[in-house]
Design a protein around this motif. Sequence first.
Motif: not given
Length: 419
Positions: A54-60, A245-246, A284-294
């Motif tokens: 489970e890795l932290p990341g951001r959407t782009t 994706l969490k 379009r639920l995910l928008l750029p810049g969201m903090y997520v965990r893959a």
Amino acid sequence: MNKVLPASALIVLSLIVSGCSGEGNSQTPPGPPATKAEVSVVSLHPQSVAITAELPGRTTASLVAEVRPQVGGIIQKRLFEEGSEVREGDPLYQIDPASYQAAYESAVADLQKAEAAIPSAQAKVERYQGLIKQNAVSKQDLDEATASLAQANADVAAAKAAVQTSKINLDFTTIDAPISGRIDKSTLTPGALVTASQETALTTIRTLDPINVDVTQSSVNLLNLSQAIDAGRIKISGPNVSVKLKLENGAIYSQAGKLEFAESAVSETTGTFSLRAQFPNPDRLLLPGMYVRAIVEEGVASNSFLVPQRAISRNSKGEATALFVTQDGKVEQRTLEVGQSVGNNWLVSSGVSDGDRVIVEGSQLVRAGQEVDAVDVVIDETTGEVRERHQGAAPKVRAEDVATGLPSKSDVTGSTAKD
């Protein structure tokens, strides 16, 4: 003559005799037998465990384009609705085309003028070629006529290029969308003056379907995974690595993604490397810049044991320990070798075997070697709490009751004292 004692005197005499006979007996009546402490246990069995990270990341955004003018002028119209979806090639802005239209028409006229000079120069060359055979003209005159024809052809080519350039500039007065995606607000309004390749973008377009998720992975975890695969403890799940994706609110995104690539170098400052996963985003639920965990599926560990995290503690040496109930109902403490967390469990590589019963509730009330009553329970994998208890389980023994050896209040509820 014997006198008969009254009944009251006989009663008093019997009490005195019974009191005298009990003077030498100072023992108290035995108390109730000690009650065994009740503990909740979970039976452990080997299973195939999916190893995930489970890795932290951001959407782009998968594509980003900043819209800038390629010619200068006054903006006449904005041709799109801010925040809407646009397609590649849709017109976005209209710049006043008057000066560019005039330049285009002038270039067309110059082309026509250059093309008009060619027939005369061509005819002159052909005529001199015939006359030179009769020595009617000099070789120099023919060379000059040939050069004039070549110059006329060059003028036509230059005029065509000027026409093409002016046509391109004229077309640039209509600014089109370079990519498909969602368009942001406009930074300028009609009437504003713009210049070619200015620093300020007119607007930005982002492609949101599909959308990228950039995450970071520790190089240490990568080495541990590689060693586990080489040792045969983990089997690689396949070439197409699935990614879940969490979201920020803890919900799992409904669409599964795929791993696109991993960087070939590790950062010298952070000791991590980047991974990129791509997800469908039709709503379009995910928008750029969201903090997520893959949640990346790395492989499968066969014949492994999962021990609830609530059952494991650490001793003074930092070792993972847990309490188990043996077959004869006694408590046993063991040292375990734990790996990574899987949900609300720990992946344990040694210290357990098939059928072992680990204590998940009541461990603070018992100690190693003590006899206990074990009740099988079921742990909720989502919350890590006890979800289901065995039917007919005895009531729990309180800590103060275990310390004093007295029965709990629930054991004496409803009893009556004898007269």
